[in-house]
Design a protein around this motif. Sequence first.
Motif, PDB file in Angstrom:
ATOM      1  N   ASP B  66       0.857  -1.179   0.000  1.00  0.00           N
ATOM      2  CA  ASP B  66       0.000   0.000   0.000  1.00  0.00           C
ATOM      3  C   ASP B  66       0.901   1.238   0.000  1.00  0.00           C
ATOM      4  N   ILE B  67       0.894   2.004  -1.095  1.00  0.00           N
ATOM      5  CA  ILE B  67       1.829   3.125  -1.191  1.00  0.00           C
ATOM      6  C   ILE B  67       1.171   4.484  -0.956  1.00  0.00           C
ATOM      7  N   ALA B  68      -0.169   4.511  -0.793  1.00  0.00           N
ATOM      8  CA  ALA B  68      -0.834   5.800  -0.549  1.00  0.00           C
ATOM      9  C   ALA B  68      -0.319   6.366   0.770  1.00  0.00           C
ATOM     10  N   GLY B  69       0.177   7.593   0.747  1.00  0.00           N
ATOM     11  CA  GLY B  69       0.708   8.217   1.967  1.00  0.00           C
ATOM     12  C   GLY B  69       2.216   8.136   2.063  1.00  0.00           C
ATOM     13  N   MET B  70       2.865   7.323   1.200  1.00  0.00           N
ATOM     14  CA  MET B  70       4.326   7.285   1.219  1.00  0.00           C
ATOM     15  C   MET B  70       4.879   8.525   0.520  1.00  0.00           C
ATOM     16  N   LYS B  71       6.152   8.837   0.802  1.00  0.00           N
ATOM     17  CA  LYS B  71       6.801   9.997   0.176  1.00  0.00           C
ATOM     18  C   LYS B  71       7.197   9.650  -1.268  1.00  0.00           C
ATOM     19  N   PRO B  72       7.227  10.653  -2.168  1.00  0.00           N
ATOM     20  CA  PRO B  72       7.562  10.372  -3.573  1.00  0.00           C
ATOM     21  C   PRO B  72       8.860   9.576  -3.735  1.00  0.00           C
ATOM     22  N   HIS B  73       9.908   9.901  -2.959  1.00  0.00           N
ATOM     23  CA  HIS B  73      11.170   9.179  -3.177  1.00  0.00           C
ATOM     24  C   HIS B  73      11.073   7.721  -2.742  1.00  0.00           C
ATOM     25  N   GLN B  74      10.235   7.453  -1.733  1.00  0.00           N
ATOM     26  CA  GLN B  74      10.060   6.063  -1.300  1.00  0.00           C
ATOM     27  C   GLN B  74       9.309   5.280  -2.374  1.00  0.00           C
ATOM     28  N   ILE B  75       8.300   5.933  -2.963  1.00  0.00           N
ATOM     29  CA  ILE B  75       7.511   5.285  -4.005  1.00  0.00           C
ATOM     30  C   ILE B  75       8.400   4.998  -5.225  1.00  0.00           C
ATOM     31  N   ALA B  76       9.235   5.975  -5.603  1.00  0.00           N
ATOM     32  CA  ALA B  76      10.141   5.783  -6.736  1.00  0.00           C
ATOM     33  C   ALA B  76      11.071   4.606  -6.476  1.00  0.00           C
ATOM     34  N   ARG B  77      11.529   4.482  -5.219  1.00  0.00           N
ATOM     35  CA  ARG B  77      12.476   3.415  -4.898  1.00  0.00           C
ATOM     36  C   ARG B  77      11.860   2.023  -4.952  1.00  0.00           C
ATOM     37  N   LEU B  78      10.526   1.954  -4.893  1.00  0.00           N
ATOM     38  CA  LEU B  78       9.867   0.652  -5.008  1.00  0.00           C
ATOM     39  C   LEU B  78       9.825   0.187  -6.460  1.00  0.00           C
ATOM     40  N   GLY B  79      10.179   1.084  -7.402  1.00  0.00           N
ATOM     41  CA  GLY B  79      10.210   0.669  -8.813  1.00  0.00           C
ATOM     42  C   GLY B  79       9.156   1.338  -9.671  1.00  0.00           C
ATOM     43  N   LEU B  80       8.641   2.476  -9.197  1.00  0.00           N
ATOM     44  CA  LEU B  80       7.670   3.225  -9.986  1.00  0.00           C
ATOM     45  C   LEU B  80       8.380   4.430 -10.598  1.00  0.00           C
ATOM     46  N   GLY B  81       8.356   4.517 -11.922  1.00  0.00           N
ATOM     47  CA  GLY B  81       9.020   5.641 -12.581  1.00  0.00           C
ATOM     48  C   GLY B  81       7.997   6.629 -13.107  1.00  0.00           C
ATOM     49  N   TYR B  82       8.368   7.903 -13.095  1.00  0.00           N
ATOM     50  CA  TYR B  82       7.438   8.944 -13.541  1.00  0.00           C
ATOM     51  C   TYR B  82       8.148   9.872 -14.520  1.00  0.00           C
ATOM     52  N   VAL B  83       7.515  10.128 -15.659  1.00  0.00           N
ATOM     53  CA  VAL B  83       8.046  11.082 -16.635  1.00  0.00           C
ATOM     54  C   VAL B  83       7.016  12.204 -16.760  1.00  0.00           C
ATOM     55  N   PRO B  84       7.334  13.389 -16.240  1.00  0.00           N
ATOM     56  CA  PRO B  84       6.339  14.460 -16.188  1.00  0.00           C
ATOM     57  C   PRO B  84       6.068  15.047 -17.557  1.00  0.00           C
ATOM     58  N   GLU B  85       4.917  15.706 -17.692  1.00  0.00           N
ATOM     59  CA  GLU B  85       4.535  16.216 -19.002  1.00  0.00           C
ATOM     60  C   GLU B  85       5.332  17.457 -19.385  1.00  0.00           C
ATOM     61  N   ASN B  86       5.808  18.218 -18.388  1.00  0.00           N
ATOM     62  CA  ASN B  86       6.512  19.452 -18.729  1.00  0.00           C
ATOM     63  C   ASN B  86       7.996  19.237 -19.002  1.00  0.00           C
ATOM     64  N   ARG B  87       8.401  17.960 -19.205  1.00  0.00           N
ATOM     65  CA  ARG B  87       9.808  17.658 -19.537  1.00  0.00           C
ATOM     66  C   ARG B  87      10.761  18.341 -18.575  1.00  0.00           C
ATOM     67  N   ASP B  88      10.615  17.985 -17.299  1.00  0.00           N
ATOM     68  CA  ASP B  88      11.440  18.583 -16.260  1.00  0.00           C
ATOM     69  C   ASP B  88      12.888  18.137 -16.341  1.00  0.00           C
ATOM     70  N   VAL B  89      13.628  18.541 -17.376  1.00  0.00           N
ATOM     71  CA  VAL B  89      15.063  18.254 -17.356  1.00  0.00           C
ATOM     72  C   VAL B  89      15.698  19.232 -16.384  1.00  0.00           C
ATOM     73  N   PHE B  90      16.886  18.884 -15.877  1.00  0.00           N
ATOM     74  CA  PHE B  90      17.606  19.832 -15.033  1.00  0.00           C
ATOM     75  C   PHE B  90      18.422  20.684 -16.003  1.00  0.00           C
ATOM     76  N   PRO B  91      17.969  21.888 -16.311  1.00  0.00           N
ATOM     77  CA  PRO B  91      18.476  22.619 -17.482  1.00  0.00           C
ATOM     78  C   PRO B  91      19.955  22.985 -17.413  1.00  0.00           C
ATOM     79  N   SER B  92      20.471  23.276 -16.218  1.00  0.00           N
ATOM     80  CA  SER B  92      21.864  23.722 -16.152  1.00  0.00           C
ATOM     81  C   SER B  92      22.833  22.542 -16.086  1.00  0.00           C
ATOM     82  N   LEU B  93      22.323  21.347 -15.828  1.00  0.00           N
ATOM     83  CA  LEU B  93      23.198  20.175 -15.775  1.00  0.00           C
ATOM     84  C   LEU B  93      23.334  19.578 -17.176  1.00  0.00           C
TER      85      LEU B  93
END
Lengths: 311, 234
Positions: B66-93
Amino acid sequence: MLELVTFSTLNGVLYGMLLFMMASGLTLIFSMMGVLNFAHASFYMIGAYFGFEISRHIGFWPGFIIAPLLVGVVGALIERYGLRRVHRYGHVAELLFTFGLAFVIEELVSMIWGKAPVDYRPPPSLDFVAFSLFGTTYPAYRIFMLATAVAMFVFLILVLRRTRVGLIIQAALTHPDMVAMLGHNVPRVFMMVFGVGAGLAGLAGVIAGPALVTQPSMAALLGPILFVVIVVGGLGSLGGAFVASLLIGLIQTFAVAINVSLADVIGPTAAGIFGELGRAPLAQIAPVLPYLLLVLVLILRPTGLFGTRES
Amino acid sequence: MSALLDVQDLHAYYGKSHILHGVNFHINAGEIVSLLGRNGVGRSTTIKAIMGDVPPVGVVRFAGRDIAGMKPHQIARLGLGYVPENRDVFPSLTVRQNLLLGQKSARQAGRWSMQDMFRIFPRLEERADTPAGVMSGGEQQMLTICRTLMGDPDLVMIDEPTEGLAPMMVELVGNLLAEIASRGVAILLVEQKLTIALKISHRLYVMGHGRIVFEGSVADFNANASVRQEWLEV
């Protein structure tokens, strides 16, 4: 004249580097968390007092190492158990929290160490004259301060540019949510940056305390200048903070050293135009110069010298 | 077999406005599922709520947890990947640094390596040391998807990957999605247009007014013209 330029430049750079040790943490914390930490200069003060207290018992050098670490831990705890809880009520609540914290720290320091300045001195091993020029001497302790500040600067740049944590910090400066969704523990990074920022301010306090005056008002005296530095440099810009620190360090030192008034520069008409201000020597106007710069920058270039963010 | 991602009666709010009104859907391991709908029906909010970026109310289960209520980084670490619609690249890197940040730790050997990314989209290798912010929209889109893959997710949720891209870039994105699926990674594709969705999806969901209003295969969808008319066409 050469003597004045040499010593004022040295002192200006030194003062600027001290400012940068605090402004760097402040500006990093601002870009990441969006909160201006009013208590940042308080970490500088507790650094000086911790350094003083430790030097009384086991000597200056243990204090030089331990005090900044202690201040860093205090900062990290304040972020973890204070700021992070206040965070959910928004930026105004955070701002008020740090504002209150600055007063709490000042009162605590007065209660523990008293309102009068404490006798925090440079260690005997550094209590000698580094060099003399045209009969004026320059203390070795100041050279040591400068060396410490430069070493800290190099360390900070290396961590940010060359390490993985530095990469995460750089990305989190602009896109904290995205960094978290890639699986990085952003809250922990925030705590770390807050802790290291506090520790650097503490280190500035430890080395500045013996050279300047260690007293409960030292935070309140320095705090406003720090805000000038980060606004002039551009909120959130580390490079901007560096340039602005040196700029303000040099402006203030030279203004105090140069004894000219407007009347000397543009002639007797100055008194007619500016009144009493026309006859006032520059040294007397010096304290107002940083704030004048702040106001001018906000009017002419609101993003600061190197900033990209409107705020 | 239980689903990889199981969402039941999911509600979400932006301040006082109620955006999601009980969303139900699931994705099985290795499956490609599209979530379609017009702008503003809550598709992006659905994936943000799953990632914990918007507080979810309801049941969200991923890989049996059950991942509802977990923090985004914890959810990502379980193996869920997210690609946002606004193409959030880190522009200066740089492009390379962006890809490195996709990895969750310095020593991570997953399904995907930096070499894989360079092979799939050679432009990334050519521009490895340039700041990501100066790349074109399409290149940034490819980079964001690749960055998320570097974290070795079991399910990637991709929000409008073809929005505003030239036809050639759309094809590249389509090929990349096929390659992702071929390695057994499940995909949740959020789209407004049907171009890629109908070509690659195993199943489709259509959203309207914060709810799921249609569920079925591509064949079911094609046979049901009224769904398209009522919920998708502008």
